[in-house]
Write a protein that holds these residues in place. Structure first.
Motif, short mmCIF file in Angstrom:
data_model
loop_
_atom_site.label_atom_id
_atom_site.label_comp_id
_atom_site.label_asym_id
_atom_site.label_seq_id
_atom_site.Cartn_x
_atom_site.Cartn_y
_atom_site.Cartn_z
N HIS A 218 -2.85 -61.95 61.31
CA HIS A 218 -1.74 -62.18 60.32
C HIS A 218 -0.46 -61.45 60.64
N VAL A 219 -0.10 -61.14 61.71
CA VAL A 219 1.03 -60.28 62.30
C VAL A 219 2.28 -61.57 62.49
N THR A 220 3.58 -61.08 62.22
CA THR A 220 4.78 -62.03 62.23
C THR A 220 5.86 -61.27 62.84
N LEU A 221 6.30 -61.70 64.14
CA LEU A 221 7.45 -61.16 64.76
C LEU A 221 8.51 -62.26 64.57
N TYR A 222 9.73 -61.55 64.75
CA TYR A 222 11.04 -62.26 64.93
C TYR A 222 11.69 -62.20 66.21
N GLN A 223 12.68 -62.89 66.37
CA GLN A 223 13.15 -63.07 67.80
C GLN A 223 13.73 -61.48 68.31
N GLY A 224 13.60 -61.37 69.33
CA GLY A 224 14.02 -60.18 70.25
C GLY A 224 13.34 -59.09 69.93
N VAL A 243 -2.49 -47.53 82.28
CA VAL A 243 -3.20 -46.81 81.21
C VAL A 243 -2.68 -47.45 79.87
N PRO A 244 -3.40 -47.27 78.71
CA PRO A 244 -2.55 -48.08 77.36
C PRO A 244 -1.34 -47.28 77.28
N ARG A 245 -0.32 -47.84 76.95
CA ARG A 245 1.14 -47.35 76.77
C ARG A 245 1.88 -48.32 76.07
N HIS A 246 1.24 -49.23 75.40
CA HIS A 246 2.05 -50.18 74.36
C HIS A 246 1.38 -49.99 72.98
N PRO A 247 2.18 -50.69 72.14
CA PRO A 247 1.74 -50.33 70.64
C PRO A 247 0.62 -51.04 70.19
N ILE A 248 0.02 -50.76 69.08
CA ILE A 248 -1.02 -51.06 68.26
C ILE A 248 -0.58 -51.63 66.96
N ILE A 249 -0.49 -52.89 66.61
CA ILE A 249 0.06 -53.39 65.51
C ILE A 249 -1.07 -53.76 64.60
N GLU A 250 -1.24 -53.18 63.43
CA GLU A 250 -2.42 -53.62 62.75
C GLU A 250 -2.19 -54.98 61.77
N ASP A 251 -3.27 -55.27 61.16
CA ASP A 251 -3.05 -56.54 60.26
C ASP A 251 -1.91 -56.71 59.48
N ASN A 252 -1.54 -57.84 59.05
CA ASN A 252 -0.36 -58.07 57.80
C ASN A 252 0.91 -57.49 58.24
N VAL A 253 1.28 -57.21 59.52
CA VAL A 253 2.57 -56.40 59.59
C VAL A 253 3.65 -57.62 60.01
N THR A 254 4.84 -57.12 59.58
CA THR A 254 5.85 -57.95 59.93
C THR A 254 6.99 -57.23 60.60
N VAL A 255 7.34 -57.95 61.72
CA VAL A 255 8.53 -57.04 62.65
C VAL A 255 9.62 -57.75 62.75
N TYR A 256 10.95 -57.42 62.07
CA TYR A 256 12.07 -58.19 61.90
C TYR A 256 12.99 -58.03 63.52
N THR A 266 0.58 -46.62 66.57
CA THR A 266 0.07 -47.59 65.74
C THR A 266 1.09 -47.81 64.48
N ILE A 267 1.22 -48.98 64.32
CA ILE A 267 1.93 -49.68 63.11
C ILE A 267 0.78 -49.96 62.01
N GLY A 268 0.81 -49.27 61.01
CA GLY A 268 -0.40 -49.28 60.08
C GLY A 268 -0.43 -50.82 59.26
N HIS A 269 -1.28 -51.40 58.70
CA HIS A 269 -1.35 -52.54 58.39
C HIS A 269 -0.55 -52.64 57.09
N ASP A 270 -0.14 -53.86 56.82
CA ASP A 270 0.64 -54.12 55.66
C ASP A 270 2.01 -53.52 55.59
N SER A 271 2.38 -53.14 56.78
CA SER A 271 3.79 -52.74 57.17
C SER A 271 4.87 -53.66 57.33
N VAL A 272 6.02 -53.29 57.06
CA VAL A 272 7.41 -54.24 57.61
C VAL A 272 8.26 -53.24 58.44
#
Length: 305
Positions: A218-224, A243-256, A266-272
């Protein structure tokens, strides 16, 4: 054609026909045929016709007839994919046990069957993506428009097919598949990224998701949006380490739109995460991150970032 033109053609044909040291160093050691981009396109088309049979084939309300057409496409997909995997395996750097042509095709057949066995799960995941996109976009009048028209569905179909092939450690073919979608939609998802259920990208152009990203449900990203690396690690010889070098996005995150989330954070769950900002540190669940005014800072630790 005058003599001068003919001489120029002959001279340059001769020069371009010679194998340069760089060319020899970059080509696979074997002389087997290379993968065909056109055949890989056909593989994706066949997979789409199997996963969304009522949308990319003539609708068949009778289940027996529907089963017949899916079976025909499955058989054709099996043959094409086996051949292209066999061609791709020559790029495998740790395949010491598959040296002969017979061994290569046996391995390709085994990997193809594993992929075909995963198609029901790929279909299930893609229908969750359809649902997520429909739920997140009030401009979507029906599910059919999402499947037919939305760039995210074209991209996610390519990605979910490619990701399974990547999991099977098949060289080259997964990257061809995701780059086909990238060139068409402007959405760049590495086949190695891990993406959960109900994933949505609204509009989509300019989105970048790196190889070692882990994205929850349940993660949503917008353009760009960029889910990228902040810095790179090197071995003693100066070669980049994978090696791991990119983010971890937890559940229910929206990135505008146009947000850049960089590094193994890590972007914690239910964050905007608001638009037009850089995030380079982990944030806890239920965060609301936005930038009200310009922030002055030093750029270090990552090729200028």
């Amino acid at each position: 054609m005058d003599k001068n033109s003919n001489d120029i053609l002959l001279k340059n044909v001769e020069l371009l026909s010679r194998m340069t040291p760089q060319e020899i160093g970059m080509m696979p050691a074997t002389e087997a045929p290379l993968p065909s981009v056109e055949q890989v396109k056909e593989i994706v088309r066949l997979a789409k016709s199997i996963i969304f049979p009522d949308y990319f084939n003539k609708r068949q309300p009778d289940e027996t007839i529907r089963s017949y057409y899916i079976g025909v496409h499955m058989e054709e997909l099996q043959g094409l994919l086996t051949k292209q995997i066999a061609h791709g395996l020559q790029f495998c750097e740790d395949c010491e046990n598959i040296k002969t042509k017979q061994q290569v095709y046996q391995e390709a057949e085994r990997l193809t069957l594993e992929f075909l066995d995963a198609l029901p799960e790929i279909k299930r995941l893609l229908y969750t993506d359809v649902q997520a996109m429909f739920d997140n976009d009030p401009a979507a009048p029906n599910y059919g428009e999402v499947i037919f028209c939305y760039p995210v569905m074209n991209t996610m179909t390519h990605y979910r097919i490619a990701h399974k092939l990547h999991e099977l450690r098949i060289p080259v073919i997964p990257r061809i598949i995701t780059e086909l979608a990238h060139s068409k939609t402007g959405i760049d998802i590495h086949p190695g990224a891990q993406i959960g259920e109900y994933f949505a990208i609204d509009h989509g152009t300019g989105v970048v998701i790196g190889e070692t990203c882990i994205i929850g449900n349940h993660v949503t990203l917008y353009q760009g949006v960029t889910l990228g690396a902040k810095s790179f690690k090197y071995d003693e010889n100066g070669n980049m380490l994978n090696v791991p070098r990119h983010p971890i996005i937890e559940d229910n995150v929206t990135v505008y739109s146009n947000a850049s989330i960089l590094g193994r954070i890590t972007i914690g769950h239910d964050s905007v995460i608001g638009g037009n900002i850089w995030v380079t540190h982990s944030v806890p669940p239920y965060s609301r991150i936005q930038q009200m005014k310009a922030v002055e800072t030093n750029f270090d630790g990552g090729l200028g970032i």
